[in-house]
Design an enzyme around this catalytic site. Structure first.
Site, PDB file in Angstrom:
ATOM      1  CG  HIS A   1     -10.004   3.672   4.666  1.00  0.00           C
ATOM      2  ND1 HIS A   1      -9.421   2.989   5.715  1.00  0.00           N
ATOM      3  CD2 HIS A   1      -9.003   3.995   3.819  1.00  0.00           C
ATOM      4  CE1 HIS A   1      -8.120   2.915   5.517  1.00  0.00           C
ATOM      5  NE2 HIS A   1      -7.836   3.524   4.364  1.00  0.00           N
TER       6      HIS A   1
ATOM      7  CG  HIS B   1      -7.630  -0.558   2.143  1.00  0.00           C
ATOM      8  ND1 HIS B   1      -6.832  -0.421   1.024  1.00  0.00           N
ATOM      9  CD2 HIS B   1      -7.643   0.638   2.751  1.00  0.00           C
ATOM     10  CE1 HIS B   1      -6.375   0.821   0.974  1.00  0.00           C
ATOM     11  NE2 HIS B   1      -6.853   1.488   2.000  1.00  0.00           N
TER      12      HIS B   1
END
Length: 166
Positions: free
Chosen positions: A87, A72
């Site tokens: 992120h 992620h």
């Protein structure tokens, strides 16, 4: 010349790095991110994105420093040593990689606009706290000036969102 004399190349000095949007969507202020770790700049300064598609590209020519095991987040290092963290979403670590597909590996050299990762935007909407995606400069101590372009629509790899003077 240096390479011939000393067997290594002299590193070029970079005084400015322009970071493009890593995704298509809207650029939002970091202060608007619904997570205090990002909104209070605990990890560093930057901008965030409200994505309209599940694709992340390189915001500049860079080296991939790390790919988080849960896929992620990706850390990059640009020319001049600027470290950038992208992120995807908030609390997406809890998805344990589900719906994410990374297209690069640690150590890879990428060019601005190269595909870094794809993900299911719908799955992130369903399973994570938010789709808001921060892009942080994690070594802000080397930044002399940071100009941000917020509250604008952005195209992945095409729209400048931060100009960083080193």
């Amino acid at each position: 010349m240096f390479k011939k004399l000393f067997g290594k190349e002299k590193k070029e000095t970079v005084s400015e790095v322009v970071l493009m949007s890593p995704m298509t969507g809207n650029v939002v202020s970091l202060e608007e991110v619904p997570d205090p770790v990002f909104s209070q700049k605990m990890m560093g300064d930057g901008v965030a994105f409200s994505p309209s598609e599940g694709k992340v590209v390189a915001p500049a020519d860079a080296k991939v420093l790390n790919v988080f095991p849960t896929q992620h987040a990706i850390g990059l290092e640009t020319a001049g040593g600027l470290e950038v963290l992208i992120h995807v979403g908030l609390d997406t670590v809890n998805m344990k990689g589900e719906g994410f597909d990374v297209h690069v590996a640690e150590g890879d050299q990428v060019k601005k606009g190269d595909l870094l990762l794809t993900y299911s935007l719908e799955l992130v909407q369903e399973k994570a706290a938010s789709t808001i995606t921060p892009m942080i400069i994690s070594n802000g101590d080397m930044v002399k000036q940071l100009d941000k372009h917020e509250n604008v629509p952005a195209a992945a790899g095409e729209t400048p969102v931060m100009t960083v003077k080193l």
